[in-house]
Design an enzyme around this catalytic site. Structure first.
Site, mmCIF file in Angstrom:
data_model
loop_
_atom_site.group_PDB
_atom_site.id
_atom_site.type_symbol
_atom_site.label_atom_id
_atom_site.label_comp_id
_atom_site.label_asym_id
_atom_site.label_seq_id
_atom_site.Cartn_x
_atom_site.Cartn_y
_atom_site.Cartn_z
ATOM 1 N N GLU A 53 -3.534 7.955 -20.278
ATOM 2 C CA GLU A 53 -3.335 8.696 -21.535
ATOM 3 C C GLU A 53 -2.025 9.470 -21.567
ATOM 4 O O GLU A 53 -1.476 9.713 -22.649
ATOM 5 C CB GLU A 53 -4.507 9.637 -21.795
ATOM 6 C CG GLU A 53 -5.823 8.932 -22.112
ATOM 7 C CD GLU A 53 -6.639 8.597 -20.859
ATOM 8 O OE1 GLU A 53 -6.080 8.700 -19.739
ATOM 9 O OE2 GLU A 53 -7.815 8.246 -20.998
ATOM 10 N N PHE A 115 -21.279 15.855 -19.533
ATOM 11 C CA PHE A 115 -20.395 14.836 -18.966
ATOM 12 C C PHE A 115 -19.122 14.697 -19.816
ATOM 13 O O PHE A 115 -19.191 14.553 -21.032
ATOM 14 C CB PHE A 115 -21.133 13.490 -18.908
ATOM 15 C CG PHE A 115 -20.295 12.388 -18.339
ATOM 16 C CD1 PHE A 115 -19.859 12.424 -17.020
ATOM 17 C CD2 PHE A 115 -19.923 11.307 -19.124
ATOM 18 C CE1 PHE A 115 -19.071 11.417 -16.497
ATOM 19 C CE2 PHE A 115 -19.135 10.285 -18.611
ATOM 20 C CZ PHE A 115 -18.703 10.345 -17.288
ATOM 21 N N GLN A 116 -17.998 14.733 -19.167
ATOM 22 C CA GLN A 116 -16.684 14.599 -19.805
ATOM 23 C C GLN A 116 -16.444 15.610 -20.918
ATOM 24 O O GLN A 116 -15.827 15.296 -21.925
ATOM 25 C CB GLN A 116 -16.466 13.158 -20.297
ATOM 26 C CG GLN A 116 -16.349 12.173 -19.132
ATOM 27 C CD GLN A 116 -15.801 10.811 -19.532
ATOM 28 O OE1 GLN A 116 -15.993 10.369 -20.661
ATOM 29 N NE2 GLN A 116 -15.124 10.146 -18.605
ATOM 30 N N LYS A 165 -18.253 13.790 -31.207
ATOM 31 C CA LYS A 165 -18.708 12.409 -31.365
ATOM 32 C C LYS A 165 -19.664 12.263 -32.555
ATOM 33 O O LYS A 165 -19.593 11.281 -33.304
ATOM 34 C CB LYS A 165 -19.389 11.937 -30.077
ATOM 35 C CG LYS A 165 -19.700 10.449 -30.089
ATOM 36 C CD LYS A 165 -20.218 9.971 -28.747
ATOM 37 C CE LYS A 165 -20.475 8.468 -28.775
ATOM 38 N NZ LYS A 165 -20.994 7.984 -27.471
ATOM 39 N N MET A 477 17.403 14.787 -7.374
ATOM 40 C CA MET A 477 17.865 16.098 -7.811
ATOM 41 C C MET A 477 17.316 17.193 -6.907
ATOM 42 O O MET A 477 18.018 18.154 -6.587
ATOM 43 C CB MET A 477 17.459 16.345 -9.275
ATOM 44 C CG MET A 477 18.041 17.616 -9.853
ATOM 45 S SD MET A 477 19.853 17.657 -9.804
ATOM 46 C CE MET A 477 20.244 16.997 -11.422
#
Lengths: 571, 170
Positions: A53, A115-116, A165, A477
Site C-alpha cells: 500500500e 481484527f485489523q 465496512k 548519503m
C-alpha cells in the site's frame, strides 16, 4: 426520488463524477464490498493492483504531481491503512493532491480492537490536509465531494476517507452534491493585497542585487510564464528550491540553479549576497536556508505564498504576500520597472565559473561517477526532453545538479519528507498520468530496494519506465555524512545487494549492467530503443561525495566545497 | 507574552483532537484551554491562553486557521474583554473554622454550594488572579480537592462578534 445505491457503489460513482480515471490499491477484508462493486458494475476506472500500500500512496502522489489532478489510492483497514501513511506524509510535505480511501471495521466494532482495526483517522490527522471517518452512508457522497475539493484547492494536499465496512454495504438515495459546505475552509484563490504588492514592487525596483527564489508553489499554480516574464522585465536572476526546479528552464540566461545544503554553490552565494529576495511558493525549510539566522543576511525578503502559515514561520519577512502565485505575479509585473543588473549578473557568473572549475566532471578520472551518467542521459534525451523521477539520497542531488531541466513538471522527487523508496512507485503514477512521455527513474540501490516489489506493477501494467539504479553498495548519503562528520566510521551503511539484473529478469523486465563510462551511452540507448520497461544497474564509484555540503546548523555561506583540481594535486 | 485567543469551530467528531494535536505537534505552550457551545448551533467556541513571542502567536493562529473545521479566530488580548474562570474548591471545615471560611467566601463574592460536617465546597467565578488569591487563603485550612475550568473570554460592548475571520497576516 433518487435511486438507492450501496455505499460501495457511491464510492465508485462519486469517483467517476470527480473525473477519476485510475485508482491505485490493494483490496482486503474491510474493502471487499467496494472491490465487489467495481467487478459487478464494471465502472470505467482503471484499478492498478499494487504490491504494497505504500506504493499505492506514492503512485497517487506521483499521478497528482504529474497531472495537477487528484491521485486516488485505496487500502483496507488496519495494516493496509497504516502502510499508506509514509506516502501520505510524503504527499503532505510536498503539497500533492491525493485522496486516500480506506476500509474500516464495521461501526458496531469500532473501538473494540477487532481484527485489523487501526485508528487511521487519528493516525493520519497530522499528515493529511483533512480526514474523515464515515459511519453513516447518508454522509458518504458529501464527504467524497468535500475530500476532492479540499485535496485540489488552495495549497493541495492529501485527504483520507475512512469508510466503515457496514457503510459500504448500507444503501441510501444517491445524489452527488453540487456544492461543498465548508464554512471553515476558504482557500486563497485571489491575488495578494494591492498595497503589499506595490510595496514589493517598490523594493524590487530599488534593489541592486535582487533575486527570485522560486519554489514548488510556482509549478502548482502554473505560474511559470508570469515568473519568467517578471524576471526578464526586471532582469532578476531566478534561483529555485529543489522542488522548484522546472519553474524556469534551467537553460534560461536568468536561471541560476537551485540552492540549499547540496544546491549549487554559486546559487547559495547569490542568495546569501542578495539585497532583495522575492520568494514565491517556497517554504524556506532548513535544507534550503541552512541556519535560519544566517540566511541571506543582507536581504529584505518579500514572501509570496497562498498559505499564510508559511509566512514568517522560519524567517522574518519584510513584506508578506498572501495570494495565488499566478494572479499575484500578474499584478506585480506592471509595477516593476525594466532594469539591468549587469554587474550583479557578472558577479554571479564569476561564482559560477568557480563552481565549474570545481566540477567533478572537469577532473581527470575515468571512474564511473554518477554525474557522468546524469549528463549522458541529458544529452541522449535531446537535452532533457523526458520526465525524471528520483529517489532520495546522493543520486537525487546529482540528478538535480547535472540534469538541466527544461520541461515543465519534468522532475518529481520527495523533497520535504525525503522518502527513500519514492521513485519507482511515484514514477508508475507519473507514467499513468502522462502516458505519452518517457519517464526515467533514477534511484540509489538502498532506496530502490525499499519498494522494489512494485516492479511487478510495472510489468503487469506494461509501463515503459526506464529505470537507472546508481548502485554504489552503500546508503550513500548517510555514508557521506559518516565520512565528513563521523570520522569515516561507516556504521551500517554498507549494503548487501541482490543482482538487480536478475531481479528485473525475474519480473520479465529486460536489464543490463554498466561498470564503466564506455558502457553508459550504449545502455541508455538500449533502454530507449526497447518498447517497454528497462532497467540499468550502474555500478558507480562508491566513495564519490556530493558537493557542496552545508553542515547541519551551519550557514550556507560556510559550504564545504569540492577542492579545486590544483589543490587535489598539492595534497 | 500571554495572549488570549478565541477560536470558533464546527462541532464535528475529532475536532478537539485536531486542535490538541496541532498544539502538541507545533510545540505551542498552551496555558489554559476551554471549549463549549457558542450562540450558533453546531459551532463550538474555544478560549485558550498561549504564551509566546510574536512569531509563535502568529503561527498558532495561522496554523489553527488551516484546520478545515476552524471557522474563525480572534486574538482578544488587546481588546477590552471580560475574562472569567470558574473554580470548585473543597476545603476542610469544622465548627472551629467554618465561620472564618464563610467570611472569606463573602469577601470574595464566592458561594458555598455544599456543606458537610467536616468540609465545604466553595464555588467562585472570576478572574484568574482573584481565584488564585482565594485559593492561597483557603490553603491554610486545607484544600481537599479543587477543579478550575480555565479561562473563558468575551469582548465587551454591543458589537456582535464573531467573527472576523483571521486574515492570516499580522
Amino acid at each position: 426520488m433518487a435511486e438507492k445505491k450501496s455505499g460501495a457503489q457511491i464510492v465508485w460513482e462519486s469517483l467517476l463524477r470527480e473525473g477519476v480515471e485510475v485508482v491505485f490499491g490493494l483490496p482486503g477484508g474491510a474493502t471487499l464490498p467496494i472491490y465487489d462493486a467495481l467487478a459487478k458494475y464494471e465502472y470505467p476506472i482503471r484499478h492498478v493492483l499494487v504490491t504494497h500500500e505504500q506504493g499505492a500512496a506514492h503512485m497517487a502522489d506521483g499521478y497528482g504531481r504529474a497531472t495537477g489532478r487528484v491521485g486516488v489510492c485505496m487500502a483496507t483497514s488496519g495494516p493496509g491503512a497504516t502502510n499508506l501513511t509514509t506516502g501520505l506524509a510524503t504527499a503532505y510535505m510536498d503539497s500533492s493532491p491525493v485522496v486516500a480511501i480506506t476500509g474500516q471495521v464495521p461501526t458496531s466494532l469500532l473501538g473494540r480492537d477487532g481484527f485489523q482495526e487501526a485508528d487511521i483517522h487519528g493516525v493520519t490527522m497530522t499528515i493529511t490536509k483533512h480526514n474523515y471517518l464515515v459511519t453513516d452512508v447518508r454522509a458518504l457522497a458529501q464527504v467524497i465531494k468535500e475530500a476532492f475539493y479540499i485535496a485540489r484547492t488552495g495549497r493541495p494536499g492529501p485527504v483520507l476517507i475512512d469508510i466503515c465496512k457496514d457503510v459500504q454495504q448500507a444503501e441510501t438515495e444517491y445524489v452527488y452534491p453540487d456544492e461543498v459546505n465548508l464554512p471553515g475552509y476558504r482557500p486563497t484563490l485571489t491575488a495578494a493585497d494591492p498595497d503589499a504588492i506595490s510595496r514589493a514592487a517598490h523594493l524590487l525596483n530599488l534593489a541592486e542585487r535582487p533575486i527570485i527564489l522560486a519554489g514548488h508553489g510556482v509549478i502548482i499554480a502554473n505560474a511559470e510564464d508570469e515568473l519568467i516574464h517578471l524576471a526578464e522585465k526586471a532582469h532578476i536572476p531566478v534561483a529555485t528550491s529543489l522542488l522548484g526546479i522546472g519553474a524556469i528552464p534551467q537553460t534560461h540566461p536568468l536561471s541560476i540553479g537551485w540552492g540549499g545544503m547540496h544546491g549549487e554553490a554559486f546559487t547559495n552565494y547569490a542568495l546569501q549576497e542578495s539585497d532583495v529576495m522575492l520568494v514565491v511558493g517556497a517554504r524556506l525549510d532548513d535544507r534550503l536556508t541552512g541556519a535560519f539566522s544566517t540566511f541571506a543576511p543582507k536581504a529584505r525578503i518579500i514572501h509570496l505564498d497562498l498559505d499564510p502559515a508559511e509566512l514568517g514561520k522560519n524567517l522574518r519577512i519584510d513584506i508578506p504576500l498572501v495570494g495565488d502565485a499566478k494572479l499575484t505575479l500578474r499584478e506585480l509585473i506592471p509595477l516593476v520597472e525594466p532594469n539591468q543588473h549587469t554587474s550583479w549578473m557578472e558577479q554571479i557568473a564569476e561564482w559560477k565559473r568557480d563552481t565549474d572549475r570545481r566540477d567533478l566532471l572537469a577532473q581527470e578520472t575515468d571512474d564511473l561517477v554518477p554525474p557522468f551518467i546524469v549528463r549522458q542521459l541529458w544529452h541522449l534525451t535531446d537535452g532533457g526532453n523526458c520526465i525524471v523521477v528520483t529517489d532520495v539520497g546522493q543520486h537525487q542531488m546529482w540528478e538535480a545538479q547535472y540534469f538541466l531541466h527544461v520541461k515543465r513538471r519534468g522532475l518529481f522527487t520527495s523533497g520535504g519528507l525525503g522518502t527513500m523508496g519514492f521513485a519507482l512507485p511515484a514514477a508508475i503514477g507519473v507514467q499513468l498520468g502522462r502516458p505519452n512521455e518517457t519517464v526515467w527513474v533514477i534511484a540509489g540501490d538502498g532506496g530502490f530496494q525499499m519498494t522494489m516489489g512494485e516492479l511487478s506493477t510495472v510489468a503487469k501494467e506494461g509501463l515503459p519506465l526506464k529505470i537507472a539504479i546508481f548502485n554504489n553498495g552503500y546508503l550513500g548519503m548517510v555514508r557521506q555524512w559518516q565520512d565528513v562528520f563521523y570520522n569515516k566510521r561507516y556504521a551500517s551503511t554498507a549494503l548487501y545487494n541482490p543482482d538487480f539484473v536478475k531481479i528485473a529478469d525475474a519480473y520479465g523486465i529486460p536489464a543490463t549492467r554498466v561498470t564503466d563510462r564506455a558502457g553508459v551511452a550504449t545502455a541508455i540507448r538500449q533502454a530507449q530503443a526497447h518498447n517497454g520497461p528497462f532497467l540499468i544497474d550502474f555500478r558507480v564509484e562508491p566513495f564519490t561525495n556530493v558537493y557542496p555540503m552545508v553542515a547541519p546548523g551551519k550557514s550556507n555561506a560556510d559550504m564545504i566545497r569540492r577542492p579545486l583540481p590544483a589543490e587535489v594535486e598539492e595534497e | 507574552m500571554k495572549h488570549t485567543i478565541i477560536a470558533w469551530m464546527e462541532d464535528k467528531p475529532g475536532v478537539l483532537s485536531r486542535v490538541a494535536g496541532l498544539f502538541r505537534r507545533r510545540n505551542f505552550n498552551i496555558e489554559s484551554l476551554t471549549v463549549g457551545h457558542s450562540e450558533t448551533p453546531g459551532i463550538s467556541r474555544m478560549t485558550f491562553v498561549v504564551d509566546g513571542d510574536d512569531r509563535q502567536i502568529y503561527q498558532v493562529q495561522a496554523q489553527l486557521f488551516k484546520l478545515i473545521n476552524v471557522t474563525a479566530i480572534e486574538d482578544v488580548t488587546h481588546e477590552p474583554t471580560v475574562i472569567r474562570e470558574l473554580a470548585l474548591i473543597k476545603v476542610r471545615a469544622d465548627n472551629t473554622n467554618r465561620a472564618e471560611i464563610i467570611q472569606l467566601v463573602d469577601i470574595y463574592r464566592a458561594n458555598i454550594v455544599d456543606v458537610d460536617v467536616d468540609s465545604l465546597i466553595i464555588q467562585i467565578a472570576g478572574s484568574q488572579e482573584r481565584i488564585d488569591s482565594l485559593v492561597k487563603l483557603l490553603s491554610n485550612f486545607g484544600i481537599l480537592e479543587m477543579v478550575r475550568t480555565g479561562q473563558v473570554a468575551m469582548v465587551r460592548g454591543g458589537n456582535t462578534r464573531p467573527p472576523v475571520r483571521h486574515n492570516g497576516v499580522s
